[in-house]
Design an enzyme around this catalytic site. Structure first.
Site, mmCIF file in Angstrom:
data_model
loop_
_atom_site.group_PDB
_atom_site.id
_atom_site.type_symbol
_atom_site.label_atom_id
_atom_site.label_comp_id
_atom_site.label_asym_id
_atom_site.label_seq_id
_atom_site.Cartn_x
_atom_site.Cartn_y
_atom_site.Cartn_z
ATOM 1 N N GLU A 142 14.696 8.708 13.609
ATOM 2 C CA GLU A 142 15.160 10.021 14.059
ATOM 3 C C GLU A 142 16.161 9.834 15.177
ATOM 4 O O GLU A 142 15.836 9.316 16.241
ATOM 5 C CB GLU A 142 13.981 10.843 14.569
ATOM 6 N N ASP A 150 10.355 19.054 24.988
ATOM 7 C CA ASP A 150 10.253 17.665 25.398
ATOM 8 C C ASP A 150 9.726 17.491 26.815
ATOM 9 O O ASP A 150 10.022 18.270 27.709
ATOM 10 C CB ASP A 150 11.629 16.998 25.281
#
Ligand SMILES: Cc1ncc(COP(=O)(O)O)c(C=O)c1O
Lengths: 254, 618
Positions: free
Chosen positions: A45, A56
């Site tokens: 990814e 995140d």
């Protein structure tokens, strides 16, 4: 057949690695990808950095901020990837937030991905219903697999809906958290992993968030087709740079 | 969809066409046209048919005379008429003794293969409809169609007429068009030359066939009423929605499913109203600012949100949301804050209800807003510095969202403005709507009318503005003025004027206008006022800007500071610097002597004293 689907048919547990493009150095992208493949990683990814990565934790926030400071942009990333399919065969997924793709133009973005040999996208803040109504046709036109997330709080009904829209794998977020949070899985997680495994979904699952070492990788892949490591790899990059890829992958696989 | 038949000329023919009951009949008053209507009178027509005068750059006096003479209900402007011209015409008509109804204004724009839709914007406020016609040699009546795909990019929600070369051969094409996205705001079909035996003489049989072939479309008079509120999917026009990671879906969905139900419960309403009255001190006064009014030669009213407990409008929302959180069984409250006003208002209601409170605040803001940090701590809240990104409001919001992802079950996130994923913008707006609800009856008491000529508010995310506009959004006689912070100037690179500098994009879970790089990275705004220092605007305001319903102005730091000082000296009220931006418009824009202008005085200046002291070297 899309490389992701091919890979999912292989009779093995898959190791997928996330890294932030443009970090630690702007031009590390291609060598990180090549090193990951060389060391036996199954899928990658590529993180397209965003100024406001809501889902995140600190590690990936930090790498994103630095990558942007280093000059990473959508254009730069696409340019770096222009010859990637000459040397790399494993599935490549771009993971990023929706706004940069939206500004590039969703169709133009997808078209470019197809040209470069990108196999799929993960866009955490593009909700499945908006995708379904507005963008699915475009993704399919360019042969891209869009991967959706589920969490321990996602209802069975919604999981079935997400399963019906997906055509690759389902990204199982291990616990209610942002990326890079915990160490080790408790009873709550294993109960959730079991619950999903029993649902017999049409798409296989790959578990992410909180996978950092051989132990958590092994635990997760007991229940799922594979696991994704992000923050732990980014941290390793911080210390060892792009050349440290091999040592990291070995600690996971052993 | 409606039908308009244009270019009528002959008495018998007019009556025959009228018998087919179109919705509009057009009469061209333009000498150079072969269809110029030069007959003394129009025969008596059924009331359902709107008589429409078509003009090309005609003198307003002449238009008014003909509207009056023929009792026209609509005018169609085919020339280069300016927005001011349209305004003038509308006002002149409204002054007519005979004006028993509003005159519909239809402004024509000609299209070939492309069209710059941005030129529509200044017309949004004054015109009722747009009409899109084929660009050709003549002003209208060229006899062929334009590329209707251009309308896929129609940015407005104003209903329009489709015109240019529509005839029997186009029936199939029209059917396809009606099923496409491009027709979303198509209100009527306008036909003319393709149904003529000779210019001005319509072929009745062809018209009949056309009506019959398109009956399913023409009989379906879908109402395109402009809606400035959120729709059932969570959008304001094209803005809004819920662009959130799956981790937040259960929380946001729980709120979405419950917020309207809970707000409608009599018990909830009672508790909300009671707290607003006894704890916040509502209703807040609507004060006629006499000396300020004299200075600017107009009638200025101030809606005194500064007199609320904690000193700003923010508490209306936090009271509402804390009650909502309790109804949903939440025990832990999180919030973001920039200047600390919303943080204080949240810490206050958490103390009131005995709930745990965590406020995220950018590290830089913590340093520059020390008194508010101390207030929050005294009220029992934990203030957590946001250390990521630029360490200001935007990042504090990110941190609050991340906290919510990590605490999905017991926590409610009290967002401080009309931003965020649906249903937040609507929920916050509804809690703040008490502002305009009160203005209505207060103004009635003082001025004898509920509607002012203008409502004015400053916009950070847009919560005080949304509350001030709410009950006036669908009152066309009330002008809406939105004031953004220009910082050091629009072109200075140090600004927060999102409606000018922003582009459509996604921030904090909603699609709206936001300031960003061309790559879609969100940029840091700047304003002297911490409360206006946000890179986006709420989706309602993005829609009000795009449709032209609201007039957007931007005010620099220095003009705002001067306006704050002026209010202090003229009225004995020291406003928050956010509010000073709204007050500064009187130095920038003319109002009529008898205009009633209501300004939301969103907060008091106590928190800003140090800033005022520094700036004016007091
Ligand atoms: C007094 C005052 N007015 C206005 C604002 C701007 O917020 P909003 O646009 O949500 O009303 C703030 C924000 O802190 C404020 O404190």
């Amino acid at each position: 057949m899309n490389r992701i689907n091919q890979k999912l048919q292989e009779n093995k547990k898959l190791l997928s690695i996330y890294f932030t493009a443009g970090y630690p150095n702007i031009n590390d992208t291609v060598s990180i990808i090549q090193n990951l493949e060389k060391n036996g990683v199954d899928m990658i990814e590529i993180g397209l950095p965003f100024s406001d990565p809501l889902a995140d934790g600190p590690t990936i926030q930090d790498s994103s901020t630095k990558a942007l400071k280093n000059g990473m942009t959508t254009e730069v990333l696409f340019d770096q990837l222009k010859d990637i399919r000459k040397t790399v065969n494993i599935p490549l997924i771009i993971m990023g937030y929706f706004n940069p793709m939206f500004q590039y133009g969703v169709e133009a973005f997808c078209k470019k991905c197809q040209e470069l040999g990108i196999d799929g996208l993960i866009i955490p803040d593009l909700p499945v219903d908006v995708y379904h109504q507005e963008y699915q046709a475009i993704f399919e036109k360019y042969g891209l697999i869009n991967v959706f997330l589920i969490t321990p709080q996602t209802s069975d009904e919604r999981i079935r809906y997400i399963d019906s829209i997906s055509n690759g794998f389902i990204y199982m977020v291990s616990s209610a958290s942002t990326t890079g949070a915990q160490s080790g899985f408790g009873e709550e997680q294993t109960a959730y992993f079991e619950r999903i495994a029993k649902m017999n979904l049409k798409n296989q699952q790959i578990i992410g968030f909180g996978i950092s070492n051989n132990e958590t990788f092994t635990q997760a892949t007991q229940y799922a087709k594979g696991a994704i490591i992000g923050s732990a790899f980014v941290k390793h990059m911080t210390k060892h740079g792009a050349d440290g890829t091999g040592t990291f992958v070995k600690t996971i696989q052993n | 969809m409606r039908l308009k038949v244009c270019g009528m000329k002959y008495q018998d023919n007019i009556e025959q066409v009228a018998a087919l009951q179109p919705d509009y009949l057009g009469f061209i008053f333009y000498e150079k046209s072969a269809r110029n209507f030069d007959t003394e009178s129009i025969p008596e027509l059924p009331k359902s048919i709107k008589k429409t005068g078509v003009f090309v750059d005609a003198d307003i006096d002449i238009v008014i005379k003909l509207v009056n003479k023929h009792n026209l209900q609509a005018v169609q402007l085919h020339g280069k008429e300016s927005p001011e011209y349209c305004d003038d015409l509308k006002n002149r008509h409204a002054e007519l003794v005979s004006a028993s109804h509003n005159l519909e204004i239809i402004k024509v724009f000609s299209i070939k293969d492309e069209f710059d839709f941005s030129i529509l914007k200044p017309y949004e406020n004054t015109c009722n409809y747009f009409l899109f016609d084929t660009k050709g040699k003549h002003p209208g009546g060229n006899g062929y169609t334009f590329n209707w795909n251009v309308l896929n990019n129609y940015p407005s929600t104003k209903p329009f007429f489709l015109s240019g070369g529509l005839g029997l051969n186009e029936v199939e094409k029209i059917n396809q068009f009606v099923n496409s996205k491009a027709s979303k705001y198509c209100y009527a079909l306008d036909v003319n030359s393709k149904f003529e035996i000779e210019p001005g003489l319509k072929d009745i049989e062809d018209l009949k066939t056309f009506k019959k072939n398109l009956s399913s479309i023409l009989d379906n008079n879908k109402e395109i009423v402009m809606n400035y509120n959120v729709d059932e999917k969570g959008y304001y026009g094209e803005f809004g929605g819920a662009f959130i990671p799956e981790m937040l879906y259960p929380n946001v969905e729980e709120l979405r499913q419950n917020y309207l139900k809970v707000m409608a419960e009599p018990e909830f309403k009672k508790e909300f109203d009671q707290l607003l009255k006894d704890y916040v001190g509502r209703p807040s006064p609507l004060y006629f600012a006499k000396r300020l009014s004299e200075k600017y030669n107009t009638k200025i009213y101030l809606k005194r949100e500064d007199l609320n407990h904690t000193g700003a409008h923010k508490i209306n929302n936090t009271i509402g949301q804390i009650l909502m959180a309790k109804r949903l069984g939440k025990t832990r409250i999180i919030a973001e804050t920039g200047a600390g006003q919303h943080g204080v208002a949240t810490a206050t209601v958490c103390a009131l209800m005995g709930l745990e409170c965590i406020v995220y605040m950018g590290e830089i803001d913590i340093a520059r807003q020390a008194p508010n940090v101390a207030r929050m701590k005294m009220l029992g809240a934990t203030v957590v510095p946001a250390l990521s990104g630029s360490r200001t409001l935007k990042d504090a919001t990110n941190e609050a969202i991340r906290d919510w992802i990590n605490n999905p079950v017991n926590t409610h996130y009290i967002i401080g403005s009309a931003i965020g994923p649906h249903p937040y913008p609507d929920m916050v707006t509804r809690f703040q709507a008490v502002i305009s609800e009160e203005i209505k009856w207060q103004l009635k008491e003082q001025e004898g009318r509920k509607n002012p000529d203008y409502v004015v508010a400053c916009i950070g995310g847009g919560s005080n503005a949304a509350g001030t506009y709410y009950h006036y959004l669908h009152e066309p006689d009330v002008g809406i003025i939105a004031v953004e912070a220009a910082g050091l100037g629009i072109d200075s690179g140090e600004s927060a004027a999102t409606s000018v500098l922003g582009k459509e994009g996604i921030i904090h879970g909603c699609k709206t206008l936001l300031m960003q790089t061309k790559d879609g990275q969100i940029t840091e705004p700047y304003s002297i006022s911490a409360g206006l220092d946000y890179p986006g605007v709420g989706p309602m305001h993005a829609h009000l800007s795009k449709t032209g319903r609201a007039e957007f102005m931007s005010i620099t730091d220095s003009d705002a500071m001067e306006a704050g000082l002026e209010l202090s000296k003229l009225e004995g009220i020291i406003p928050a610097i956010e509010t000073s931006h709204a007050l500064a418009i009187f130095g920038q824009r003319e109002f009529k002597e008898d205009d009633v202008v209501v300004v939301s005085l969103s907060g008091r200046g106590d928190k800003d004293l140090e800033n005022y002291i520094d700036y004016f070297k007091i």
